[in-house]
Design a protein around this motif. Structure first.
Motif, PDB file in Angstrom:
ATOM      1  N   GLY A   1       0.817  -1.229  -0.020  1.00  0.00           N
ATOM      2  CA  GLY A   1      -0.126   0.005   0.089  1.00  0.00           C
ATOM      3  C   GLY A   1       0.896   1.249   0.098  1.00  0.00           C
ATOM      4  O   GLY A   1       0.464   2.319  -0.718  1.00  0.00           O
ATOM      5  N   ASN A   2       1.848   1.098   0.714  1.00  0.00           N
ATOM      6  CA  ASN A   2       2.863   2.386   0.854  1.00  0.00           C
ATOM      7  C   ASN A   2       3.439   2.469  -0.686  1.00  0.00           C
ATOM      8  O   ASN A   2       3.547   3.862  -0.892  1.00  0.00           O
ATOM      9  CB  ASN A   2       3.933   1.878   1.772  1.00  0.00           C
ATOM     10  N   ARG A   3       3.860   1.490  -1.035  1.00  0.00           N
ATOM     11  CA  ARG A   3       4.608   1.512  -2.376  1.00  0.00           C
ATOM     12  C   ARG A   3       3.492   2.168  -3.541  1.00  0.00           C
ATOM     13  O   ARG A   3       3.874   3.072  -4.269  1.00  0.00           O
ATOM     14  CB  ARG A   3       5.151   0.395  -3.069  1.00  0.00           C
ATOM     15  N   LEU A   4       2.334   1.589  -3.663  1.00  0.00           N
ATOM     16  CA  LEU A   4       1.378   2.256  -4.470  1.00  0.00           C
ATOM     17  C   LEU A   4       1.121   3.749  -4.178  1.00  0.00           C
ATOM     18  O   LEU A   4       1.125   4.445  -5.097  1.00  0.00           O
ATOM     19  CB  LEU A   4      -0.022   1.218  -4.345  1.00  0.00           C
ATOM     20  N   THR A   5       1.019   4.085  -2.838  1.00  0.00           N
ATOM     21  CA  THR A   5       0.613   5.344  -2.729  1.00  0.00           C
ATOM     22  C   THR A   5       1.667   6.151  -2.906  1.00  0.00           C
ATOM     23  O   THR A   5       1.465   7.337  -3.558  1.00  0.00           O
ATOM     24  CB  THR A   5       0.330   5.705  -1.231  1.00  0.00           C
ATOM     25  N   ASP A   6       2.854   6.101  -2.665  1.00  0.00           N
ATOM     26  CA  ASP A   6       4.063   6.760  -3.075  1.00  0.00           C
ATOM     27  C   ASP A   6       4.080   6.814  -4.490  1.00  0.00           C
ATOM     28  O   ASP A   6       4.356   7.918  -5.097  1.00  0.00           O
ATOM     29  CB  ASP A   6       5.223   6.192  -2.313  1.00  0.00           C
TER      30      ASP A   6
ATOM     31  N   ASP B   1       7.216  -5.538  -8.183  1.00  0.00           N
ATOM     32  CA  ASP B   1       7.055  -5.360  -9.594  1.00  0.00           C
ATOM     33  C   ASP B   1       5.530  -5.243  -9.865  1.00  0.00           C
ATOM     34  O   ASP B   1       5.638  -4.476 -10.889  1.00  0.00           O
ATOM     35  CB  ASP B   1       7.762  -6.624 -10.047  1.00  0.00           C
ATOM     36  N   LEU B   2       4.841  -5.909  -9.496  1.00  0.00           N
ATOM     37  CA  LEU B   2       3.451  -5.822  -9.682  1.00  0.00           C
ATOM     38  C   LEU B   2       2.726  -4.423  -9.487  1.00  0.00           C
ATOM     39  O   LEU B   2       2.133  -3.982 -10.121  1.00  0.00           O
ATOM     40  CB  LEU B   2       2.656  -7.049  -8.902  1.00  0.00           C
ATOM     41  N   ILE B   3       3.372  -3.976  -8.069  1.00  0.00           N
ATOM     42  CA  ILE B   3       2.645  -2.721  -7.962  1.00  0.00           C
ATOM     43  C   ILE B   3       3.223  -1.518  -9.159  1.00  0.00           C
ATOM     44  O   ILE B   3       2.574  -0.491  -9.459  1.00  0.00           O
ATOM     45  CB  ILE B   3       3.052  -2.298  -6.482  1.00  0.00           C
ATOM     46  N   ASP B   4       4.612  -1.911  -9.480  1.00  0.00           N
ATOM     47  CA  ASP B   4       5.045  -0.858 -10.583  1.00  0.00           C
ATOM     48  C   ASP B   4       4.411  -0.958 -11.742  1.00  0.00           C
ATOM     49  O   ASP B   4       4.276   0.018 -12.444  1.00  0.00           O
ATOM     50  CB  ASP B   4       6.621  -1.152 -10.400  1.00  0.00           C
TER      51      ASP B   4
END
Ligand code: PLP
Length: 486
Positions: free
Chosen positions: A376-381, A466-469
């Motif tokens: 969630g943090n990675r997606l939000t950032d 990788d999926l989030i990216d």
């Protein structure tokens, strides 16, 4: 992990500004392209099925989470982070069945236990099953404010049970809820839904008298809460204050821990029970519940969603023994108290309990809340970076795996009854903005991203960096097509 605790003041300020700004949304040409080249060409199976369904099902779908623009999709497969529709299109799943699937869809560790149960004894008998105890014991041993747990059919039912218990325990009648919050669709709690201050205006089909003992206070506003507690004291007093611990609508209007501590203090001062509605948060933002995470001494906790891991029958009430004794059914204790009538033929079936137990056990063993929160943090950032890069007014924040991408701020409007002539304007503006949110949602879908109502994204432990990216690349394709509309 450091959960990205949002600075609620900063986010609310950004949201205040967002709703004053012109709408930025998908350009009409881009919307048309998505409709023509994606939905019409690639989703013909869904379209045909929904056309048929419209004849037999009001609105064509059974569920209010279904996306409606230009038509709902028919999903045939769900696994891990992926959903597949009837036409074979594959999507990133950020809806997660509305929240329950913290481990991702259909995890084999849970499914195999459910199949074993079905082979042995079928889904239900109406009699006690060992998993009823195992699930209650797991929840009570994990969530510090829960001594006992009663499983029910849904979050809606659990909210109903909670206020009934609170009234019996305190011998008071009034319930205060936070404006904008959704506590299920029962008659009494259909008050102040979505838009704080909207009172009964969204409760069509519910007589006004139903709200005699229900009132709302403004999100994050301790002074307003205290004013209402004081006022109601003159009329018999407040039985319970009910809140979602990260703010109404899963934190769409974020509140902070100082506020939560303040609510705890006020409840004690005015003799009201503090009910946390943790239908979304328990076993998602923390496997100790939000009360455990924030150290808040709640009296009752409402559970739902994750406690049955995406299987049916997801509801339950937990709390201190001194209050849980007000629930009817079972062996009568020596306590001579009137008990709340609750029920449900299909509540606490072995299938719900076995699925819930193995889901929660796995969440704890693998630290899934923490991991999903990191995603969630990675997606939000990543979304924040894109918003900046494309110079958009959108507001992005998260609390662990509950992420918000507000493009139009529909739920940040307030109805102010001191100026009743403004009410039609507010309701019109929110419906215009909601439509734009739907268009954005359709664009995300066409880029292979399923979101909740185009503005909320749940991450799960089935994601990796990788999926989030890759998901972020797809969001970028949509953001490139956003224009200033009005
Ligand atoms: C905070 C909250 N409370 C209660 C409910 C109602 O739960 P259910 O849909 O299981 O009836 C929901 C559902 O989304 C919810 O988000």
């Amino acid at each position: 992990m450091r959960i990205n605790y949002p600075s609620t003041r900063a986010i609310n300020k950004q949201l205040d500004e967002l709703i004053k700004k012109p709408i930025y949304s998908l350009s009409p040409e881009a919307l048309r392209d998505y409709e023509e080249y994606y939905f019409e060409k690639k989703c013909s199976g869904s379209k045909a099925m929904i056309e048929k369904a419209k004849d037999r099902i009001p609105g064509g779908v059974q569920h209010n989470l279904a996306f409606n623009h230009p038509f709902p999709l028919v999903i045939t497969k769900a696994s891990g982070h992926e959903l597949t529709d009837i036409d074979g299109n594959v999507y990133f799943d950020f809806l997660q069945a509305g929240g329950p699937t913290v481990l991702g869809s259909n995890p084999p560790e849970v499914r195999e236990e459910v199949i074993k149960l079905l082979n042995d004894g079928g889904p239900s008998t109406g009699l006690f099953h060992e998993y009823e105890y195992k699930l209650a014991d797991l929840i009570a041993s994990r969530v510090p404010t829960v001594d006992q747990f009663r499983m029910l059919g849904s979050g809606t039912e659990a909210c109903m049970a909670a206020i009934r218990v609170a009234r019996l325990a305190t011998k008071k009648k009034h319930i205060l809820k936070m404006g904008g919050a959704y506590h299920g669709w029962s008659d009494q709690l259909a008050y102040g839904i979505r838009v704080p201050g909207s009172k009964f205006t969204q409760a069509h089909g519910v007589p006004w008298t139903m709200f005699r003992y229900v009132d709302e206070f403004m999100p994050g506003d301790l002074a307003d809460l205290e004013r209402k507690l004081r006022m109601k004291k003159l009329h018999g007093g407040v039985a319970a204050v009910m809140i979602e611990p990260i703010g109404p609508e899963s934190g769409t209007w974020p509140i902070d821990q100082v506020f939560l501590k303040g609510v705890e203090r006020l409840c004690k001062r005015y003799g009201a029970l503090l009910i946390f509605d943790e239908v979304v948060t328990a076993f998602r933002i923390s496997d100790r519940g939000a009360s455990g995470l924030y150290g808040i001494d709640t009296d009752l906790t409402v559970f739902g969603k994750v406690i049955a891991g995406g299987y049916p029958g997801a509801g339950g009430l937990g709390g201190k023994k001194e209050y849980m004794k007000y629930l009817a059914a079972g062996i009568q204790s020596g306590d001579k108290v009137h008990k709340a009538l609750i029920g449900g033929t299909m509540a606490a079936t072995p299938i719900s309990c076995v699925a819930g137990y193995h889901t929660i056990k796995r969440i704890i063993e693998t630290d899934a809340c923490e991991y999903a929160g990191k995603m969630g943090n990675r997606l939000t950032d990543g979304l924040k970076t894109l918003v900046k890069q494309y110079n958009l007014p959108f507001v992005v924040w998260n609390e662990g795996s509950v992420c918000h991408l507000e493009t139009v701020g529909t739920m940040h409007f307030v109805v102010d009854w001191k100026h009743p002539w403004t009410i039609p304007g507010v309701l019109k503006e929110t419906s215009v903005r909601k439509k734009e949110m739907e268009y954005m949602g359709a664009a995300y879908t066409a880029e292979g991203l399923i979101t909740l109502a185009g503005s909320r994204l749940y991450t799960s432990a089935a994601y990796n960096e990788d999926l989030i990216d890759e998901a972020l690349n797809r969001f970028e394709r949509v953001f490139k097509k956003v224009v200033k509309k009005a």
